[in-house]
Scaffold this motif. Sequence first.
Motif, mmCIF file in Angstrom:
data_model
loop_
_atom_site.group_PDB
_atom_site.id
_atom_site.type_symbol
_atom_site.label_atom_id
_atom_site.label_comp_id
_atom_site.label_asym_id
_atom_site.label_seq_id
_atom_site.Cartn_x
_atom_site.Cartn_y
_atom_site.Cartn_z
ATOM 1 N N LYS A 150 67.995 41.241 29.028
ATOM 2 C CA LYS A 150 69.370 41.525 29.475
ATOM 3 C C LYS A 150 69.379 42.146 30.864
ATOM 4 O O LYS A 150 70.172 41.760 31.725
ATOM 5 C CB LYS A 150 70.039 42.489 28.488
ATOM 6 C CG LYS A 150 70.662 41.816 27.275
ATOM 7 C CD LYS A 150 71.171 42.853 26.281
ATOM 8 C CE LYS A 150 72.075 43.869 26.945
ATOM 9 N NZ LYS A 150 72.502 44.913 26.001
ATOM 10 N N ASP A 151 68.502 43.104 31.097
ATOM 11 C CA ASP A 151 68.503 43.832 32.369
ATOM 12 C C ASP A 151 67.962 43.005 33.526
ATOM 13 O O ASP A 151 68.345 43.221 34.679
ATOM 14 C CB ASP A 151 67.680 45.123 32.230
ATOM 15 C CG ASP A 151 68.294 46.087 31.230
ATOM 16 O OD1 ASP A 151 69.497 45.936 30.946
ATOM 17 O OD2 ASP A 151 67.574 46.962 30.719
ATOM 18 N N ASN A 152 67.066 42.072 33.235
ATOM 19 C CA ASN A 152 66.392 41.350 34.305
ATOM 20 C C ASN A 152 66.793 39.881 34.419
ATOM 21 O O ASN A 152 66.269 39.177 35.285
ATOM 22 C CB ASN A 152 64.872 41.422 34.110
ATOM 23 C CG ASN A 152 64.341 42.830 34.241
ATOM 24 O OD1 ASN A 152 64.061 43.304 35.343
ATOM 25 N ND2 ASN A 152 64.219 43.519 33.115
ATOM 26 N N LEU A 153 67.717 39.423 33.556
ATOM 27 C CA LEU A 153 68.066 37.997 33.545
ATOM 28 C C LEU A 153 68.684 37.549 34.868
ATOM 29 O O LEU A 153 68.260 36.556 35.457
ATOM 30 C CB LEU A 153 69.031 37.715 32.386
ATOM 31 C CG LEU A 153 69.509 36.269 32.262
ATOM 32 C CD1 LEU A 153 68.340 35.320 32.075
ATOM 33 C CD2 LEU A 153 70.501 36.119 31.114
ATOM 34 N N GLN A 154 69.686 38.295 35.340
ATOM 35 C CA GLN A 154 70.368 37.855 36.564
ATOM 36 C C GLN A 154 69.428 37.880 37.766
ATOM 37 O O GLN A 154 69.405 36.938 38.563
ATOM 38 C CB GLN A 154 71.595 38.731 36.831
ATOM 39 C CG GLN A 154 72.379 38.258 38.072
ATOM 40 C CD GLN A 154 73.745 38.891 38.155
ATOM 41 O OE1 GLN A 154 74.177 39.585 37.249
ATOM 42 N NE2 GLN A 154 74.440 38.649 39.250
ATOM 43 N N SER A 155 68.654 38.942 37.909
ATOM 44 C CA SER A 155 67.731 39.018 39.050
ATOM 45 C C SER A 155 66.691 37.907 38.970
ATOM 46 O O SER A 155 66.298 37.332 39.994
ATOM 47 C CB SER A 155 67.052 40.388 39.083
ATOM 48 O OG SER A 155 66.333 40.610 37.874
ATOM 49 N N GLU A 156 66.258 37.573 37.752
ATOM 50 C CA GLU A 156 65.284 36.492 37.586
ATOM 51 C C GLU A 156 65.895 35.146 37.984
ATOM 52 O O GLU A 156 65.269 34.340 38.681
ATOM 53 C CB GLU A 156 64.814 36.457 36.131
ATOM 54 C CG GLU A 156 63.650 35.519 35.869
ATOM 55 C CD GLU A 156 62.310 36.077 36.326
ATOM 56 O OE1 GLU A 156 61.346 35.295 36.389
ATOM 57 O OE2 GLU A 156 62.246 37.291 36.621
ATOM 58 N N LEU A 157 67.146 34.916 37.545
ATOM 59 C CA LEU A 157 67.821 33.660 37.889
ATOM 60 C C LEU A 157 68.057 33.545 39.381
ATOM 61 O O LEU A 157 67.829 32.491 39.990
ATOM 62 C CB LEU A 157 69.155 33.564 37.137
ATOM 63 C CG LEU A 157 69.080 33.286 35.631
ATOM 64 C CD1 LEU A 157 70.453 33.447 34.987
ATOM 65 C CD2 LEU A 157 68.551 31.887 35.372
ATOM 66 N N VAL A 158 68.524 34.633 39.984
ATOM 67 C CA VAL A 158 68.774 34.608 41.435
ATOM 68 C C VAL A 158 67.468 34.398 42.192
ATOM 69 O O VAL A 158 67.391 33.596 43.130
ATOM 70 C CB VAL A 158 69.473 35.918 41.876
ATOM 71 C CG1 VAL A 158 69.538 35.986 43.401
ATOM 72 C CG2 VAL A 158 70.869 35.999 41.279
ATOM 73 N N GLY A 159 66.434 35.107 41.784
ATOM 74 C CA GLY A 159 65.151 34.975 42.480
ATOM 75 C C GLY A 159 64.551 33.580 42.380
ATOM 76 O O GLY A 159 63.929 33.087 43.324
ATOM 77 N N LYS B 110 77.879 34.206 36.170
ATOM 78 C CA LYS B 110 78.706 33.989 34.977
ATOM 79 C C LYS B 110 77.836 33.702 33.762
ATOM 80 O O LYS B 110 78.096 34.218 32.664
ATOM 81 C CB LYS B 110 79.671 32.832 35.223
ATOM 82 C CG LYS B 110 80.672 32.643 34.095
ATOM 83 C CD LYS B 110 81.752 31.651 34.463
ATOM 84 C CE LYS B 110 82.775 31.542 33.335
ATOM 85 N NZ LYS B 110 83.859 30.599 33.647
ATOM 86 N N PHE B 111 76.785 32.896 33.955
ATOM 87 C CA PHE B 111 75.905 32.599 32.827
ATOM 88 C C PHE B 111 75.214 33.870 32.340
ATOM 89 O O PHE B 111 75.133 34.126 31.133
ATOM 90 C CB PHE B 111 74.861 31.559 33.218
ATOM 91 C CG PHE B 111 73.903 31.228 32.112
ATOM 92 C CD1 PHE B 111 74.204 30.258 31.181
ATOM 93 C CD2 PHE B 111 72.696 31.918 31.986
ATOM 94 C CE1 PHE B 111 73.333 29.964 30.139
ATOM 95 C CE2 PHE B 111 71.821 31.632 30.956
ATOM 96 C CZ PHE B 111 72.142 30.646 30.029
ATOM 97 N N ALA B 112 74.695 34.657 33.285
ATOM 98 C CA ALA B 112 74.003 35.894 32.897
ATOM 99 C C ALA B 112 74.950 36.838 32.154
ATOM 100 O O ALA B 112 74.577 37.456 31.150
ATOM 101 C CB ALA B 112 73.425 36.575 34.132
ATOM 102 N N ALA B 113 76.200 36.938 32.649
ATOM 103 C CA ALA B 113 77.177 37.817 31.996
ATOM 104 C C ALA B 113 77.503 37.310 30.590
ATOM 105 O O ALA B 113 77.586 38.100 29.644
ATOM 106 C CB ALA B 113 78.449 37.897 32.841
ATOM 107 N N GLU B 114 77.680 35.990 30.455
ATOM 108 C CA GLU B 114 77.989 35.424 29.132
ATOM 109 C C GLU B 114 76.824 35.618 28.161
ATOM 110 O O GLU B 114 77.020 35.883 26.975
ATOM 111 C CB GLU B 114 78.314 33.927 29.261
ATOM 112 C CG GLU B 114 79.652 33.629 29.905
ATOM 113 C CD GLU B 114 80.828 34.040 29.028
ATOM 114 O OE1 GLU B 114 80.630 34.242 27.825
ATOM 115 O OE2 GLU B 114 81.942 34.186 29.559
ATOM 116 N N TYR B 115 75.605 35.497 28.687
ATOM 117 C CA TYR B 115 74.417 35.689 27.845
ATOM 118 C C TYR B 115 74.378 37.117 27.312
ATOM 119 O O TYR B 115 74.175 37.336 26.112
ATOM 120 C CB TYR B 115 73.163 35.373 28.661
ATOM 121 C CG TYR B 115 71.900 35.269 27.847
ATOM 122 C CD1 TYR B 115 71.473 34.055 27.330
ATOM 123 C CD2 TYR B 115 71.121 36.388 27.582
ATOM 124 C CE1 TYR B 115 70.315 33.953 26.569
ATOM 125 C CE2 TYR B 115 69.971 36.304 26.822
ATOM 126 C CZ TYR B 115 69.566 35.077 26.329
ATOM 127 O OH TYR B 115 68.422 34.983 25.577
#
Length: 697
Positions: free
Chosen positions: A640-649, A338-343
């Motif tokens: 934008k493209d790598n934020l979610q993968s970075e957060l999950v990792g 949700k944070f990544a999507a909102e960002y």
Amino acid sequence: MEALIPVINKLQDVFNTVGADIIQLPQIVVVGTQSSGKSSVLESLVGRDLLPRGTGIVTRRPLILQLVHVSAEDRQTMGDENGIEAEEWGKFLHTKNKIYTDFDEIRQEIENETERISGNNKGVSPEPIHLKIFSPHVVNLTLVDLPGMTKVPVGDQPKDIEIQIRELILRYISNPNSIILAVTAANTDMATSEALKISREVDPDGRRTLAVITKLDLMDAGTDAMDVLMGRVIPVKLGIIGVVNRSQLDINTKKRVADSIRDEYAFLQKRYPSLANRNGTKYLAKTLNRLLMHHIRDCLPELKTRINVLAAQYQTLLNSYGEPVEDKNATLLQLITKFAAEYCNTIEGTAKYIETSELCGGARICYIFHETFGRTLECVDPLGGLSTIDILTAIRNATGPRPALFVPEVSFELLVNRQIKRLEEPSLRCVELVHEEMQRIIQHCSTYSTQELLRFPKLHDAIVEVVTSLLRKRLPVTNEMVHNLVAIELAYINTKHPDFADACALINNNIEEQRRNRPGRDLPSAVPRDKGNPATLLGDGIPDAGTGSWRGMLKASKAEEPPSDEKAKFTQQPPGSPLKCHAVNLLDVPVPVARKLSAREQRDCEVIERLIKSYFLIVRKNIQDSVPKAVMHFLVNFVKDNLQSELVGQLYKSKLLEDLLTESEDMAQRRMEAADMLQALQRASQIIAEIRETHLW
């Protein structure tokens, strides 16, 4: 309408469970001075001895007394359910479901509960005791017995006991939905009644004040209360009712309340026969019951609205606290996603919460590119920092020892490179501004968009750290790319550029005409260091106008030669003399020169200036277009493209689950309190909804 009072009793029970006073329920509040007979009036209404009695201050905590009339059928039903065989019984809120059939036990429990909170030093406490009495001999009433007003501390009472009691009384009678029962002893002057005085402070019109005159049998011989009871002394809108209570001797001898009421009736018939049917305990009970029912009927619509509004507010509050975490893996992944999507949505301009006070996210980045950065580049002067002497010096240096017939290209490249380098600083500043805005978006998402993150401060801090680290890593890469864009322009001066070729043709066509119309320009009065020509040391620096070349500077005009005596001074000095050194150091000090540019020099300077300006505008246009693209690709789009993968990792690890999803200390407590209050309000709404219109009339 008789059913309204039990409804209010139910509401009181509901809100007592959550210990909140957010709803002001209709009730009767008994006020009076100490030992004016307040507790005796309540006992007469109940018909049983149940309150602590004695001299001095006895009531030291508010007693909320609910009288519930039970018919024979109801008593049988409730008796079977609870195993009660007695005709009358009582229940305390603090003892839960314990049933008291012995009223001496009720009195003892009141004393014990009072001492538990207030102590045994005659102090008072605002925390109420809730008692419910079930009896076939009472009318439905809700009464509040308060400590009696006093003036002087007794024993080890606190010095501000008068203020404490006064504030406690005002807290209850300030409730606009309450009826004030002002108790005054008949053997005192009505005009000095403290109860009526404090009642008028909150009810100046007397719309909800009922006066009760006690101790009618203790008046001085030869006096009566006829004028007082008739309202001739102090009129009270709701009426004045006189009662006769048991004396302390009657209490000591265990005189029954029923016998006391019978004696009261006989006394009124004897002393006040014309007023007997409008005074006495029974009439008081009926009047209070009627007043309370009508008062409840008037307050009910507003009460219903208030409960519904509060229920909606607490539902919103509970939603903001979120549900208790059950599946921590799913919750963590959901919050990160949700944070990544909102960002990303904030950058794209599709966020749910749109800022109206200032630009933020993608809109601010766009403003930086096209307003801040674009205008900054447009303000850069193509010839800024270049003087005519700079251009002439560059031309001289490019020709070396040989005089040039044409303007050397090397001088053009040297000067245009110097100007192009000035575009690097605003370009790097543009990257910095975009990086700062990307940082601000983190806070924007945390504050406005992802409220759930506020529940987990450690997770919030971890997400901020990961995103900040990602931005920090991309900043040098983006800066390097922008630096390379400027370096690329410096690496190859493309004089075959279509726009530049057109500019050259225009220059060749117009230069001659402009030169004719333009007067000669004076050189500056000083030549900066390292920009002079050694030839000036051998002559006066004036080129030969006839040849149009720099060779004339090697020839000294005879008409302008220095006088012979000065010439002798120069030639007579030895090589190491100070004067010789002074001549060499002329390179370091301004040399006054006063002459006009020759036609050739004017033409050369104009050509170089126009070529520099033309080529600089081409490069500036390229930089203004390519820098935003580089910033978007290397910084914005990459994040934008790598934020979610970075957060999950970085965060989605089993060993971090417990720590990251630890709620703030008071969040669970606030959620539980809000849930309890919401449940109470919903229950209250259901209770009020059960009232039919026919009950109100």
